[in-house]
Structures are given as structure tokens and as C-alpha cells.
Design a protein around this motif. Structure first.
Motif, PDB file in Angstrom:
ATOM      1  N   GLU A 178       1.228  -8.763   0.426  1.00  0.00           N
ATOM      2  CA  GLU A 178       0.573  -9.674  -0.516  1.00  0.00           C
ATOM      3  C   GLU A 178       0.482 -11.091   0.055  1.00  0.00           C
ATOM      4  N   SER A 179       1.554 -11.564   0.691  1.00  0.00           N
ATOM      5  CA  SER A 179       1.567 -12.933   1.206  1.00  0.00           C
ATOM      6  C   SER A 179       0.519 -13.127   2.300  1.00  0.00           C
ATOM      7  N   THR A 180       0.333 -12.124   3.138  1.00  0.00           N
ATOM      8  CA  THR A 180      -0.709 -12.210   4.169  1.00  0.00           C
ATOM      9  C   THR A 180      -2.093 -12.164   3.532  1.00  0.00           C
ATOM     10  N   TYR A 181      -2.270 -11.248   2.587  1.00  0.00           N
ATOM     11  CA  TYR A 181      -3.564 -11.105   1.928  1.00  0.00           C
ATOM     12  C   TYR A 181      -3.989 -12.397   1.237  1.00  0.00           C
ATOM     13  N   GLN A 182      -3.070 -13.057   0.547  1.00  0.00           N
ATOM     14  CA  GLN A 182      -3.413 -14.271  -0.188  1.00  0.00           C
ATOM     15  C   GLN A 182      -3.921 -15.368   0.730  1.00  0.00           C
ATOM     16  N   GLN A 183      -3.443 -15.403   1.962  1.00  0.00           N
ATOM     17  CA  GLN A 183      -3.887 -16.441   2.895  1.00  0.00           C
ATOM     18  C   GLN A 183      -5.155 -16.052   3.658  1.00  0.00           C
ATOM     19  N   ALA A 184      -5.500 -14.774   3.658  1.00  0.00           N
ATOM     20  CA  ALA A 184      -6.648 -14.322   4.460  1.00  0.00           C
ATOM     21  C   ALA A 184      -7.757 -13.706   3.612  1.00  0.00           C
ATOM     22  N   LYS A 185      -7.594 -13.663   2.290  1.00  0.00           N
ATOM     23  CA  LYS A 185      -8.458 -12.848   1.423  1.00  0.00           C
ATOM     24  C   LYS A 185      -9.930 -13.236   1.450  1.00  0.00           C
ATOM     25  N   ASP A 186     -10.240 -14.470   1.791  1.00  0.00           N
ATOM     26  CA  ASP A 186     -11.645 -14.885   1.809  1.00  0.00           C
ATOM     27  C   ASP A 186     -12.404 -14.341   3.020  1.00  0.00           C
ATOM     28  N   GLU A 187     -11.672 -13.801   4.001  1.00  0.00           N
ATOM     29  CA  GLU A 187     -12.308 -13.390   5.257  1.00  0.00           C
ATOM     30  C   GLU A 187     -12.134 -11.914   5.579  1.00  0.00           C
ATOM     31  N   VAL A 188     -11.432 -11.164   4.724  1.00  0.00           N
ATOM     32  CA  VAL A 188     -11.167  -9.756   5.054  1.00  0.00           C
ATOM     33  C   VAL A 188     -11.448  -8.854   3.855  1.00  0.00           C
ATOM     34  N   GLU A 189     -11.694  -7.575   4.154  1.00  0.00           N
ATOM     35  CA  GLU A 189     -11.868  -6.545   3.132  1.00  0.00           C
ATOM     36  C   GLU A 189     -10.598  -5.699   3.106  1.00  0.00           C
ATOM     37  N   VAL A 190     -10.079  -5.458   1.887  1.00  0.00           N
ATOM     38  CA  VAL A 190      -8.837  -4.694   1.768  1.00  0.00           C
ATOM     39  C   VAL A 190      -8.955  -3.677   0.637  1.00  0.00           C
ATOM     40  N   ARG A 191      -7.977  -2.794   0.590  1.00  0.00           N
ATOM     41  CA  ARG A 191      -7.793  -1.892  -0.539  1.00  0.00           C
ATOM     42  C   ARG A 191      -6.340  -2.046  -0.991  1.00  0.00           C
ATOM     43  N   GLU A 192      -6.158  -2.417  -2.258  1.00  0.00           N
ATOM     44  CA  GLU A 192      -4.795  -2.487  -2.781  1.00  0.00           C
ATOM     45  C   GLU A 192      -4.233  -1.082  -2.839  1.00  0.00           C
ATOM     46  N   LEU A 193      -3.054  -0.907  -2.244  1.00  0.00           N
ATOM     47  CA  LEU A 193      -2.486   0.438  -2.119  1.00  0.00           C
ATOM     48  C   LEU A 193      -1.394   0.726  -3.140  1.00  0.00           C
ATOM     49  N   ASP A 194      -0.504  -0.244  -3.355  1.00  0.00           N
ATOM     50  CA  ASP A 194       0.651   0.087  -4.192  1.00  0.00           C
ATOM     51  C   ASP A 194       1.521  -1.148  -4.374  1.00  0.00           C
ATOM     52  N   LEU A 195       2.532  -0.971  -5.201  1.00  0.00           N
ATOM     53  CA  LEU A 195       3.599  -1.948  -5.376  1.00  0.00           C
ATOM     54  C   LEU A 195       4.868  -1.223  -4.975  1.00  0.00           C
ATOM     55  N   ILE A 196       5.573  -1.734  -3.982  1.00  0.00           N
ATOM     56  CA  ILE A 196       6.754  -1.033  -3.473  1.00  0.00           C
ATOM     57  C   ILE A 196       7.994  -1.916  -3.584  1.00  0.00           C
ATOM     58  N   ARG A 197       9.132  -1.272  -3.673  1.00  0.00           N
ATOM     59  CA  ARG A 197      10.398  -1.994  -3.688  1.00  0.00           C
ATOM     60  C   ARG A 197      11.077  -1.844  -2.329  1.00  0.00           C
ATOM     61  N   VAL A 198      11.533  -2.966  -1.797  1.00  0.00           N
ATOM     62  CA  VAL A 198      12.250  -2.961  -0.529  1.00  0.00           C
ATOM     63  C   VAL A 198      13.723  -3.161  -0.826  1.00  0.00           C
ATOM     64  N   VAL A 199      14.549  -2.283  -0.308  1.00  0.00           N
ATOM     65  CA  VAL A 199      15.993  -2.383  -0.546  1.00  0.00           C
ATOM     66  C   VAL A 199      16.498  -3.738  -0.055  1.00  0.00           C
ATOM     67  N   GLY A 200      17.252  -4.407  -0.920  1.00  0.00           N
ATOM     68  CA  GLY A 200      17.768  -5.721  -0.573  1.00  0.00           C
ATOM     69  C   GLY A 200      16.951  -6.854  -1.160  1.00  0.00           C
ATOM     70  N   LYS A 201      15.789  -6.546  -1.757  1.00  0.00           N
ATOM     71  CA  LYS A 201      14.950  -7.572  -2.370  1.00  0.00           C
ATOM     72  C   LYS A 201      14.772  -7.279  -3.854  1.00  0.00           C
ATOM     73  N   ARG A 202      14.772  -8.319  -4.660  1.00  0.00           N
ATOM     74  CA  ARG A 202      14.639  -8.147  -6.103  1.00  0.00           C
ATOM     75  C   ARG A 202      13.211  -7.820  -6.506  1.00  0.00           C
ATOM     76  N   GLU A 203      12.272  -8.609  -5.963  1.00  0.00           N
ATOM     77  CA  GLU A 203      10.894  -8.480  -6.390  1.00  0.00           C
ATOM     78  C   GLU A 203      10.165  -7.414  -5.572  1.00  0.00           C
ATOM     79  N   PRO A 204       9.363  -6.569  -6.235  1.00  0.00           N
ATOM     80  CA  PRO A 204       8.553  -5.602  -5.476  1.00  0.00           C
ATOM     81  C   PRO A 204       7.462  -6.306  -4.680  1.00  0.00           C
ATOM     82  N   VAL A 205       6.947  -5.632  -3.687  1.00  0.00           N
ATOM     83  CA  VAL A 205       5.940  -6.196  -2.782  1.00  0.00           C
ATOM     84  C   VAL A 205       4.633  -5.433  -2.954  1.00  0.00           C
ATOM     85  N   ARG A 206       3.556  -6.157  -3.158  1.00  0.00           N
ATOM     86  CA  ARG A 206       2.242  -5.514  -3.252  1.00  0.00           C
ATOM     87  C   ARG A 206       1.701  -5.335  -1.840  1.00  0.00           C
ATOM     88  N   ILE A 207       1.184  -4.149  -1.552  1.00  0.00           N
ATOM     89  CA  ILE A 207       0.700  -3.856  -0.198  1.00  0.00           C
ATOM     90  C   ILE A 207      -0.782  -3.481  -0.224  1.00  0.00           C
TER      91      ILE A 207
END
Length: 291
Positions: A178-207
Motif C-alpha cells: 500500500e505504501s508504495t502504491y500510494q506514492q506511485a499510483k498516478d503512474e502505474v496500473e494495479v490490481r488490489e489483491l488482498d489485505l494480509i496480516r504480517v506476524v509482528g505487526k498490528r495493522e494489516p497490509v493492503r497488497i
């Protein structure tokens, strides 16, 4: 001279002119980390004699590294067939996330061309998985008194490595956070895939799956993307029947659209055994999957 081995010549020249840009030791910096790996390389290596294997790997690594350096990225290291790189250090530039995305797109395009040549020669074809994440990291010269590496460390780096591996779950080839997408979103085409949880982190990550440069995807991909996005929204609303219909429709257009197959199978399962809450829909990413 040492830096010329893994930095673009333009960056080396700037460091020569402005040596203060290079801080010995470590410093905290926002960068974009890049990890790539060749899918099934262990199996490929077993089928080739050492000379052919080395030539194949060197040809691949040379072409991919040239693209990293073209965008003034830093090659951290090679680990067999894996390439580890980062953008935004030692020289700062604001668009490091976009540069990393453009590098990833060009690498996949270049590799597609290389596969055509390998196919014609009867050689094995390589497919590459990429993971990208933007965030704070410690960057600098690290190691012993006799051997130093200019490298990166931190949670954001670890996430990029994990995203490279999680491509296996969705059978995708380029995944960004998500953090990469937010900085590059005006110049790239993406498909939102999922929201995942990474062990050791509280907040899930959008990929996201990185599809290409803005406005450069073909009409079939646009059609698939529209139907997939509709199905994905229905999935998040727990409308399993309608959602599965969308993913099934995508698969009639492209039977090899693996993210759609992943969600289609989930929807069929959830029709019989619905999850208790939305949180139960979030997969847990425990570690970097290494072949």
C-alpha cells in the motif's frame, strides 16, 4: 571504485563531486526496497550443466541489473538468482517508489523478450517474482573492519522480501505494498489483491499486483480488471454467490488468471462454511517463502 560495482555511473559521479552525500555507518532514510527471485530456479539448475547455468544466470542478472542502474537504484547484493536492491539512497530522490515500480515493469517486459529467445534456442525459460515496499530503513556501510557492504535493514525491508514470496499464494509475479502504491499510483496500473496480516505487526497490509505503466495495459486486461474489482467488492461485502459469479466470468476470459481462481475457490468454500467475521478473511503472512 567500490561503489561503481553496484551504483549507476551518474550516482557515482555525484558522490565523487559531493562525498558528504555518502554517510559512513548507518542512517535512517525512507527508501523503496526491491526483492526478486526466479520461480523454480532450483529445478532449472538441476537440468543444466554448470557452464550453461552460469551463462544463463549471468545473462539474466546483467539485463536486470542494467535496468536497476538505469533508474539510479542501488544493487544491494545477489543471492544466487535473487536480486536485492533499493532506491532512495545514497542519493535522495522523492520518486523512489515510482522508480522501483517502473523498474519492476521494465524487468518483466525485458524478461518476456528474453524468454522468446530462450524458447527459440530450446533453453529453459525464467519467470521472476518481485516484492516491493516503501518505508523507513537503516541504510549504510555495515559489516566488519575488513569487509563492508552498503546495505539496508529494517521492518520495511523485511516486508518487501515477504511480498516477493507471497506472490506464490496468488500466482502473481509483481507485488507492491500500500505504501508504495500510494506514492506511485498516478503512474502505474494495479490490481488490489488482498489485505494480509504480517506476524509482528498490528495493522494489516493492503497488497497490489503491479500490472504496468499507466494507460499501457491491453483491452483484455482492462476487461478482466473491471470484472475482478466488482467481484472483489462483493467479496468484501460477503456476497459469496455474486462474487463467485464475477470471478468465474474472469476465468472464462482467461483461465490462467490465478487471483480470480483463488477468490473463486474462497467464495465456494465460504458459501458452505462462512467466516465468522471480516477479520477472518485476512490471511496471515508468517514468513518469507523461500524455494
Amino acid at each position: 571504485g567500490a561503489f561503481s560495482q553496484y551504483l549507476a555511473p551518474t550516482v557515482v559521479n555525484q558522490l565523487v563531486d559531493n562525498p558528504d552525500f555518502l554517510k559512513l555507518g548507518g542512517e535512517r532514510r525512507e527508501i523503496t526496497a526491491f526483492f526478486s527471485d526466479v520461480a523454480g530456479f532450483s529445478s532449472i539448475s538441476e537440468k543444466l550443466d554448470p557452464e550453461k547455468l552460469v551463462k544463463l544466470l549471468n545473462d539474466y542478472l546483467t539485463k536486470m541489473t542494467d535496468i536497476v542502474l538505469k533508474y539510479e537504484g542501488t544493487v544491494d547484493k545477489f543471492e544466487g538468482d535473487a536480486i536485492i536492491a533499493f532506491f532512495g539512497a545514497p542519493l535522495k530522490f522523492k520518486d523512489h517508489a515510482l522508480r522501483t515500480c517502473l523498474v519492476s515493469v521494465e524487468m518483466q517486459e525485458c524478461l518476456d523478450t528474453m524468454r522468446t529467445g530462450w524458447r527459440a534456442q530450446g533453453e529453459p525459460e525464467l519467470f521472476m517474482r518481485i516484492g516491493v515496499n516503501t518505508g523507513p530503513a537503516v541504510v549504510g556501510n555495515m559489516g566488519s573492519l575488513t569487509r563492508l557492504d552498503y546495505t539496508m535493514m529494517g521492518d520495511s525491508v523485511n516486508l518487501a522480501a515477504r511480498l516477493e514470496g507471497v506472490n506464490k499464494q496468488y500466482k502473481t509475479y509483481t507485488m507492491i505494498s500500500e505504501s508504495t502504491y500510494q506514492q506511485a499510483k498516478d503512474e502505474v496500473e494495479v490490481r488490489e489483491l488482498d489485505l494480509i496480516r504480517v506476524v509482528g505487526k498490528r495493522e494489516p497490509v493492503r497488497i497490489y499486483e503491479l500490472l504496468g505503466k499507466k494507460g499501457k495495459i491491453d483491452e483484455t486486461t482492462k476487461q478482466i480488471l473491471s470484472i475482478f474489482n466488482e467481484g472483489y467488492e462483493l467479496y468484501k461485502r460477503r456476497e459469496w454467490n455474486k462474487s463467485s459469479d464475477c470471478f468465474e466470468k474472469v476465468l472464462t476470459i482467461n483461465p490462467n488468471d490465478w487471483p480470480s481462481l483463488t477468490y473463486f475457490e474462497r467464495c465456494i468454500t465460504f458459501q458452505i462454511h462462512p467466516p465468522p467475521c471480516l477479520a477472518a478473511l485476512v490471511p496471515i503472512l508468517r514468513h518469507r517463502e523461500i524455494e
